[in-house]
Design a protein around this motif. Sequence first.
Motif, PDB file in Angstrom:
ATOM      1  N   ALA A  12       1.125  -1.217  -0.311  1.00  0.00           N
ATOM      2  CA  ALA A  12       0.420   0.039   0.070  1.00  0.00           C
ATOM      3  C   ALA A  12       1.263   1.036  -0.086  1.00  0.00           C
ATOM      4  N   TRP A  13       1.697   1.141   0.738  1.00  0.00           N
ATOM      5  CA  TRP A  13       2.394   2.297   0.109  1.00  0.00           C
ATOM      6  C   TRP A  13       3.061   3.246  -0.424  1.00  0.00           C
ATOM      7  N   SER A  14       3.370   1.778  -1.411  1.00  0.00           N
ATOM      8  CA  SER A  14       4.171   2.125  -2.966  1.00  0.00           C
ATOM      9  C   SER A  14       2.783   3.094  -3.278  1.00  0.00           C
ATOM     10  N   PHE A  15       1.976   2.755  -3.192  1.00  0.00           N
ATOM     11  CA  PHE A  15       0.234   3.290  -4.026  1.00  0.00           C
ATOM     12  C   PHE A  15       0.555   4.944  -3.343  1.00  0.00           C
ATOM     13  N   ILE A  16       0.653   5.019  -2.586  1.00  0.00           N
ATOM     14  CA  ILE A  16       1.003   6.111  -1.666  1.00  0.00           C
ATOM     15  C   ILE A  16       1.788   7.257  -1.815  1.00  0.00           C
ATOM     16  N   VAL A  17       3.326   6.777  -2.117  1.00  0.00           N
ATOM     17  CA  VAL A  17       4.455   6.755  -2.105  1.00  0.00           C
ATOM     18  C   VAL A  17       4.740   7.600  -4.044  1.00  0.00           C
ATOM     19  N   THR A  18       3.673   6.796  -4.626  1.00  0.00           N
ATOM     20  CA  THR A  18       3.537   6.907  -5.725  1.00  0.00           C
ATOM     21  C   THR A  18       2.353   7.553  -6.339  1.00  0.00           C
ATOM     22  N   ALA A  19       1.753   8.658  -5.296  1.00  0.00           N
ATOM     23  CA  ALA A  19       0.904   8.893  -5.420  1.00  0.00           C
ATOM     24  C   ALA A  19       1.664  10.383  -5.734  1.00  0.00           C
ATOM     25  N   LEU A  20       3.044  10.957  -5.146  1.00  0.00           N
ATOM     26  CA  LEU A  20       3.262  12.401  -4.959  1.00  0.00           C
ATOM     27  C   LEU A  20       3.734  12.951  -6.062  1.00  0.00           C
ATOM     28  N   VAL A  21       3.579  12.364  -7.355  1.00  0.00           N
ATOM     29  CA  VAL A  21       3.354  12.711  -8.921  1.00  0.00           C
ATOM     30  C   VAL A  21       2.261  13.583  -8.928  1.00  0.00           C
ATOM     31  N   ILE A  22       1.096  13.347  -8.681  1.00  0.00           N
ATOM     32  CA  ILE A  22       0.133  14.109  -8.472  1.00  0.00           C
ATOM     33  C   ILE A  22      -0.030  15.668  -7.671  1.00  0.00           C
ATOM     34  N   PRO A  23       0.532  15.890  -6.808  1.00  0.00           N
ATOM     35  CA  PRO A  23       0.929  17.292  -6.142  1.00  0.00           C
ATOM     36  C   PRO A  23       2.058  18.059  -7.208  1.00  0.00           C
ATOM     37  N   ALA A  24       3.292  17.492  -7.223  1.00  0.00           N
ATOM     38  CA  ALA A  24       4.079  17.323  -8.169  1.00  0.00           C
ATOM     39  C   ALA A  24       4.196  18.264  -9.660  1.00  0.00           C
ATOM     40  N   SER A  25       2.985  17.463 -10.279  1.00  0.00           N
ATOM     41  CA  SER A  25       2.379  17.811 -11.903  1.00  0.00           C
ATOM     42  C   SER A  25       1.800  19.067 -11.583  1.00  0.00           C
ATOM     43  N   ILE A  26       0.559  19.198 -10.735  1.00  0.00           N
ATOM     44  CA  ILE A  26       0.367  20.160 -10.661  1.00  0.00           C
ATOM     45  C   ILE A  26       1.014  21.156  -9.901  1.00  0.00           C
ATOM     46  N   LEU A  27       1.999  21.214  -9.469  1.00  0.00           N
ATOM     47  CA  LEU A  27       2.708  21.989  -8.753  1.00  0.00           C
ATOM     48  C   LEU A  27       3.256  22.972  -9.834  1.00  0.00           C
ATOM     49  N   VAL A  28       3.755  22.416 -10.991  1.00  0.00           N
ATOM     50  CA  VAL A  28       5.184  22.288 -12.294  1.00  0.00           C
ATOM     51  C   VAL A  28       4.401  23.144 -12.966  1.00  0.00           C
ATOM     52  N   LEU A  29       3.028  22.522 -13.213  1.00  0.00           N
ATOM     53  CA  LEU A  29       2.323  23.295 -14.285  1.00  0.00           C
ATOM     54  C   LEU A  29       1.354  23.906 -14.322  1.00  0.00           C
ATOM     55  N   ALA A  30       1.173  24.688 -12.943  1.00  0.00           N
ATOM     56  CA  ALA A  30       0.448  25.507 -11.967  1.00  0.00           C
ATOM     57  C   ALA A  30       0.272  27.243 -13.134  1.00  0.00           C
ATOM     58  N   PRO A  31       1.903  26.868 -12.946  1.00  0.00           N
ATOM     59  CA  PRO A  31       1.691  28.645 -13.724  1.00  0.00           C
ATOM     60  C   PRO A  31       0.969  28.567 -15.413  1.00  0.00           C
ATOM     61  N   VAL A  49       0.182   3.752 -11.235  1.00  0.00           N
ATOM     62  CA  VAL A  49      -0.211   2.698 -11.075  1.00  0.00           C
ATOM     63  C   VAL A  49      -0.115   0.877 -11.161  1.00  0.00           C
ATOM     64  N   THR A  50      -0.837   1.468 -13.081  1.00  0.00           N
ATOM     65  CA  THR A  50      -1.094   0.303 -13.234  1.00  0.00           C
ATOM     66  C   THR A  50       0.756   0.252 -13.928  1.00  0.00           C
ATOM     67  N   LEU A  51       1.351   0.540 -14.196  1.00  0.00           N
ATOM     68  CA  LEU A  51       3.057  -0.059 -13.347  1.00  0.00           C
ATOM     69  C   LEU A  51       3.285  -0.759 -12.256  1.00  0.00           C
ATOM     70  N   LEU A  52       2.608  -0.567 -11.598  1.00  0.00           N
ATOM     71  CA  LEU A  52       2.860  -1.537 -10.341  1.00  0.00           C
ATOM     72  C   LEU A  52       1.895  -2.480  -9.781  1.00  0.00           C
ATOM     73  N   VAL A  53       1.149  -2.665 -10.782  1.00  0.00           N
ATOM     74  CA  VAL A  53      -0.131  -3.592 -10.933  1.00  0.00           C
ATOM     75  C   VAL A  53       0.460  -5.115 -11.950  1.00  0.00           C
ATOM     76  N   ILE A  54       0.993  -3.898 -12.607  1.00  0.00           N
ATOM     77  CA  ILE A  54       1.863  -5.356 -14.200  1.00  0.00           C
ATOM     78  C   ILE A  54       3.169  -5.823 -13.918  1.00  0.00           C
TER      79      ILE A  54
END
Length: 151
Positions: A12-31, A49-54
Amino acid sequence: MPHYREKLWASAWSFIVTALVIPASILVLAPINMQAGYVTAAVLYGGCVTLLVIASPVIRVENGLITAGPATISVDLVGEAMPFSGTEASQERGPRLDVRSWMLIRGWVGPVVKIPITDETDPAPYWLVSSRHPEKLVAAINESRRPATDF
């Protein structure tokens, strides 16, 4: 004939840590564009998530075969399997590891099963496989090795 199947899902931690791409993407593209940030975040997280499952391999014991990820071997070519947990599992993955062994190790799964190879032509002396249920896997392998008795 014993049957065993286990998929080594990411923790579960792998999926939680991977979720850090969400705020990072928003932060980079917000401007540039907030909506682009949201879309990019969703696509990147979905991809992760797809890669973790596959990438989660399956371990099976059925029909006289042991399958661990991409590798398969007949139960006729293996010795008595042994489970290891805790400190012993760490020793098997570390100081006691034979570099010639074939390994299917996942960092998020602590216990391992050591499956000796009795085939003289196989360069690997044993398989070392991660398992969340090492005792069940060992039981399935060792019971499959025993010849069936007719009554």
